[in-house]
Design a protein around this motif. Structure first.
Motif, mmCIF file in Angstrom:
data_model
loop_
_atom_site.group_PDB
_atom_site.id
_atom_site.type_symbol
_atom_site.label_atom_id
_atom_site.label_comp_id
_atom_site.label_asym_id
_atom_site.label_seq_id
_atom_site.Cartn_x
_atom_site.Cartn_y
_atom_site.Cartn_z
ATOM 1 N N PRO A 5 0.803 -1.226 0.000
ATOM 2 C CA PRO A 5 0.000 0.000 0.000
ATOM 3 C C PRO A 5 0.839 1.281 0.000
ATOM 4 C CG PRO A 5 -0.008 -0.982 2.175
ATOM 5 C CD PRO A 5 0.743 -1.912 1.281
ATOM 6 N N ALA A 6 1.464 1.568 -1.138
ATOM 7 C CA ALA A 6 2.212 2.811 -1.321
ATOM 8 C C ALA A 6 2.318 3.082 -2.814
ATOM 9 C CB ALA A 6 3.591 2.712 -0.705
ATOM 10 N N LEU A 7 2.260 4.345 -3.179
ATOM 11 C CA LEU A 7 2.359 4.731 -4.589
ATOM 12 C C LEU A 7 3.063 6.078 -4.668
ATOM 13 C CD1 LEU A 7 1.521 4.374 -7.605
ATOM 14 C CD2 LEU A 7 -0.582 5.594 -7.029
ATOM 15 N N SER A 54 -9.301 3.655 8.290
ATOM 16 C CA SER A 54 -7.907 3.756 8.708
ATOM 17 C C SER A 54 -6.951 3.563 7.538
ATOM 18 C CB SER A 54 -7.602 2.711 9.782
ATOM 19 O OG SER A 54 -8.375 2.962 10.924
ATOM 20 N N MET A 55 -7.451 3.033 6.439
ATOM 21 C CA MET A 55 -6.607 2.798 5.271
ATOM 22 C C MET A 55 -6.616 3.987 4.301
ATOM 23 S SD MET A 55 -5.717 -0.025 6.345
ATOM 24 C CE MET A 55 -6.489 -0.871 7.696
ATOM 25 N N LEU A 56 -7.197 5.097 4.730
ATOM 26 C CA LEU A 56 -7.240 6.295 3.891
ATOM 27 C C LEU A 56 -5.819 6.771 3.607
ATOM 28 C CD1 LEU A 56 -9.317 8.298 2.665
ATOM 29 C CD2 LEU A 56 -8.966 9.695 4.682
ATOM 30 N N HIS A 80 -0.934 5.726 7.052
ATOM 31 C CA HIS A 80 -0.446 6.370 8.276
ATOM 32 C C HIS A 80 0.593 5.438 8.908
ATOM 33 C CE1 HIS A 80 -0.418 7.872 12.372
ATOM 34 N NE2 HIS A 80 -0.952 8.988 11.900
ATOM 35 N N PRO A 81 1.684 5.973 9.461
ATOM 36 C CA PRO A 81 2.724 5.119 10.050
ATOM 37 C C PRO A 81 2.211 4.152 11.128
ATOM 38 C CG PRO A 81 3.532 7.359 9.844
ATOM 39 C CD PRO A 81 2.082 7.383 9.466
ATOM 40 N N ALA A 82 1.239 4.563 11.919
ATOM 41 C CA ALA A 82 0.695 3.669 12.945
ATOM 42 C C ALA A 82 -0.023 2.477 12.310
ATOM 43 C CB ALA A 82 -0.259 4.424 13.865
ATOM 44 N N VAL A 83 -0.751 2.722 11.233
ATOM 45 C CA VAL A 83 -1.441 1.636 10.526
ATOM 46 C C VAL A 83 -0.411 0.710 9.889
ATOM 47 C CG1 VAL A 83 -3.019 1.076 8.632
ATOM 48 C CG2 VAL A 83 -3.506 3.019 10.131
ATOM 49 N N LEU A 84 0.636 1.281 9.321
ATOM 50 C CA LEU A 84 1.703 0.486 8.727
ATOM 51 C C LEU A 84 2.391 -0.389 9.781
ATOM 52 C CD1 LEU A 84 2.378 0.422 5.782
ATOM 53 C CD2 LEU A 84 4.215 2.037 6.192
ATOM 54 N N ALA A 85 2.620 0.165 10.968
ATOM 55 C CA ALA A 85 3.244 -0.604 12.057
ATOM 56 C C ALA A 85 2.333 -1.748 12.500
ATOM 57 C CB ALA A 85 3.559 0.310 13.235
ATOM 58 N N PHE A 86 1.029 -1.465 12.631
ATOM 59 C CA PHE A 86 0.085 -2.516 13.006
ATOM 60 C C PHE A 86 0.037 -3.609 11.939
ATOM 61 C CE2 PHE A 86 -4.271 -4.290 13.042
ATOM 62 C CZ PHE A 86 -4.243 -4.879 14.299
ATOM 63 N N ALA A 87 0.038 -3.216 10.669
ATOM 64 C CA ALA A 87 0.023 -4.189 9.569
ATOM 65 C C ALA A 87 1.279 -5.053 9.602
ATOM 66 C CB ALA A 87 -0.089 -3.466 8.229
ATOM 67 N N ALA A 88 2.428 -4.438 9.849
ATOM 68 C CA ALA A 88 3.681 -5.197 9.908
ATOM 69 C C ALA A 88 3.647 -6.191 11.062
ATOM 70 C CB ALA A 88 4.864 -4.246 10.039
ATOM 71 N N LEU A 89 3.122 -5.760 12.210
ATOM 72 C CA LEU A 89 3.027 -6.650 13.370
ATOM 73 C C LEU A 89 2.090 -7.821 13.070
ATOM 74 C CD1 LEU A 89 3.755 -7.168 16.346
ATOM 75 C CD2 LEU A 89 1.714 -5.843 16.958
ATOM 76 N N TRP A 90 0.893 -7.501 12.593
ATOM 77 C CA TRP A 90 -0.107 -8.540 12.289
ATOM 78 C C TRP A 90 0.450 -9.533 11.269
ATOM 79 C CZ3 TRP A 90 -5.995 -8.044 12.168
ATOM 80 C CH2 TRP A 90 -6.584 -9.105 11.503
#
Length: 165
Positions: A5-7, A54-56, A80-90
């Protein structure tokens, strides 16, 4: 469709940098399409929506004078960095469990209760698939909505040789 999720894209616009940033500022101040902040040569915005997501994508734009008199704009859509951190953890934890299960299966050491169903053993695989879809599908759906708004607002044309993600 891209998975991560990056462009990042580079555009040109016939508008001078000051006019381009003024248009972004007007859109932000009037809360028409975007919310965020505008600085001297950059902006960080996100689309105005009537629901929680949250994925906005957070859209960071860097504006510079173009070689032909207009502007050159570099746009980065990211989570958002917090969402990215949660995704990496999950995805890291569940992915590790799935990888361990796969290695055990490859070595013939993976066993489920002989009497019970195999289904519960597949829960981590399902969690991995759901996690991957959760962090990508809504992000790209939002990019497909915000990108055309920015292209129209700022009169953007892609620069093919530098576009990427």
């Amino acid at each position: 469709m891209r998975f991560f999720p990056a462009l990042t894209e580079v555009f040109t616009s016939p508008l001078p940098p000051a006019e381009l940033l003024r248009r972004v500022q007007d859109s932000v101040q009037q809360a028409r399409a975007f919310t965020g902040r505008v600085a001297a040569q950059e902006f960080t915005i996100s689309r105005v929506i009537d629901y929680r997501n949250s994925m906005l994508p957070r859209i960071k734009g860097e504006v510079a004078a173009g070689p032909a008199g207009g502007s050159r704009v570099r746009l980065q859509h990211s989570l958002h960095p917090a969402v990215l951190a949660f995704a990496a953890l999950w995805l890291g934890v569940v992915g590790s469990v799935v990888a361990a299960m796969g290695l055990a299966l490859a070595h013939g050491d993976f066993r489920t209760d002989v009497e019970g169903p195999v289904g519960p053993a597949l829960i981590p695989v399902g969690m991995l698939v759901v996690g991957l879809l959760l962090f990508t599908v809504p992000f790209w759906a939002e990019v497909r909505q915000s990108r055309p708004l920015l292209i129209e607002l700022l009169q953007l044309a892609p620069v093919a040789e530098e576009a990427g993600g």
